[in-house]
Each structure stands twice: as structure tokens, then as C-alpha cells.
Scaffold this motif. Sequence first.
Motif, mmCIF file in Angstrom:
data_model
loop_
_atom_site.group_PDB
_atom_site.id
_atom_site.type_symbol
_atom_site.label_atom_id
_atom_site.label_comp_id
_atom_site.label_asym_id
_atom_site.label_seq_id
_atom_site.Cartn_x
_atom_site.Cartn_y
_atom_site.Cartn_z
ATOM 1 N N ALA A 249 0.837 -1.196 0.000
ATOM 2 C CA ALA A 249 0.000 0.000 0.000
ATOM 3 C C ALA A 249 0.876 1.252 0.000
ATOM 4 C CB ALA A 249 -0.907 -0.010 1.223
ATOM 5 N N GLY A 250 0.577 2.172 -0.896
ATOM 6 C CA GLY A 250 1.302 3.430 -0.954
ATOM 7 C C GLY A 250 2.581 3.385 -1.784
ATOM 8 N N GLU A 251 2.982 2.243 -2.281
ATOM 9 C CA GLU A 251 4.210 2.162 -3.073
ATOM 10 C C GLU A 251 4.005 2.574 -4.519
ATOM 11 O OE1 GLU A 251 6.234 -1.552 -2.958
ATOM 12 O OE2 GLU A 251 6.896 -1.291 -0.903
ATOM 13 N N GLY A 252 2.781 2.491 -5.001
ATOM 14 C CA GLY A 252 2.534 2.823 -6.391
ATOM 15 C C GLY A 252 3.125 1.784 -7.320
ATOM 16 N N LEU A 253 3.103 2.062 -8.595
ATOM 17 C CA LEU A 253 3.620 1.111 -9.572
ATOM 18 C C LEU A 253 5.138 1.208 -9.671
ATOM 19 C CD1 LEU A 253 1.015 1.455 -12.460
ATOM 20 C CD2 LEU A 253 1.203 -0.350 -10.769
ATOM 21 N N ARG A 254 5.775 0.076 -9.759
ATOM 22 C CA ARG A 254 7.204 0.004 -10.004
ATOM 23 C C ARG A 254 7.503 -1.380 -10.554
ATOM 24 N NH1 ARG A 254 10.296 -2.333 -5.585
ATOM 25 N NH2 ARG A 254 8.910 -2.908 -3.921
ATOM 26 N N LEU A 255 8.723 -1.626 -10.930
ATOM 27 C CA LEU A 255 9.069 -2.946 -11.437
ATOM 28 C C LEU A 255 9.207 -3.909 -10.274
ATOM 29 C CD1 LEU A 255 11.716 -2.039 -14.151
ATOM 30 C CD2 LEU A 255 9.323 -2.664 -14.479
ATOM 31 N N PHE A 256 8.620 -5.059 -10.401
ATOM 32 C CA PHE A 256 8.655 -6.049 -9.335
ATOM 33 C C PHE A 256 9.451 -7.252 -9.758
ATOM 34 C CE2 PHE A 256 5.054 -3.534 -8.218
ATOM 35 C CZ PHE A 256 5.235 -3.368 -6.865
ATOM 36 N N TYR A 257 10.036 -7.880 -8.786
ATOM 37 C CA TYR A 257 10.757 -9.125 -9.015
ATOM 38 C C TYR A 257 10.130 -10.157 -8.112
ATOM 39 C CZ TYR A 257 14.059 -12.830 -8.532
ATOM 40 O OH TYR A 257 14.607 -14.059 -8.486
ATOM 41 N N PRO A 258 9.700 -11.272 -8.615
ATOM 42 C CA PRO A 258 9.588 -11.537 -10.054
ATOM 43 C C PRO A 258 8.338 -10.905 -10.642
ATOM 44 C CG PRO A 258 8.830 -13.426 -8.811
ATOM 45 C CD PRO A 258 9.319 -12.411 -7.802
#
Length: 73
Positions: free
Chosen positions: A38-47
Motif C-alpha cells: 500500500a502506498g508504493e505505487g507502480l514500479r518494477l517487481f521481481y519476479p
Amino acid sequence: MNTSRTAIVELAVPGHVSDQELANRLWQVLRQACQPAAGEGLRLFYPDPASLEVRVFGAAASELLPGYPANGS
């Protein structure tokens, strides 16, 4: 560049749970773990959640991997 990797997880599972049920549940858990907090917003995730593939083999790791200790230690 992303490369495929294999992670082997050994779980003690009740006999009435099928391999497919276990695979489905693990896939759901892993997919949830890849969601942003929550609150991190969109970003690249692994995996990448779209790249998850779960296969369940009804065998102990010692049966699948040569040299793996039979007692799992």
C-alpha cells in the motif's frame, strides 16, 4: 535480460490435497507477494507476476535431486 530460474520448495502437505490444488494455492500466494505494498505505487517487481509458473511433483527433493539428503537436512 530476464532468464528463467527454478526454485525448489519442499513442503509437507496433507495427503488429501492434490498436486494441482497445491500448485494453484502456491501460484496465488506468489502472485500476491509480487503486488506492490500500500502506498508504493507502480514500479518494477521481481519476479514479474505474469512470469510465475508453479509445478508440483509429488515426490521428496531427495527423489528429484541427486545427492540431496533423504531427510531434507
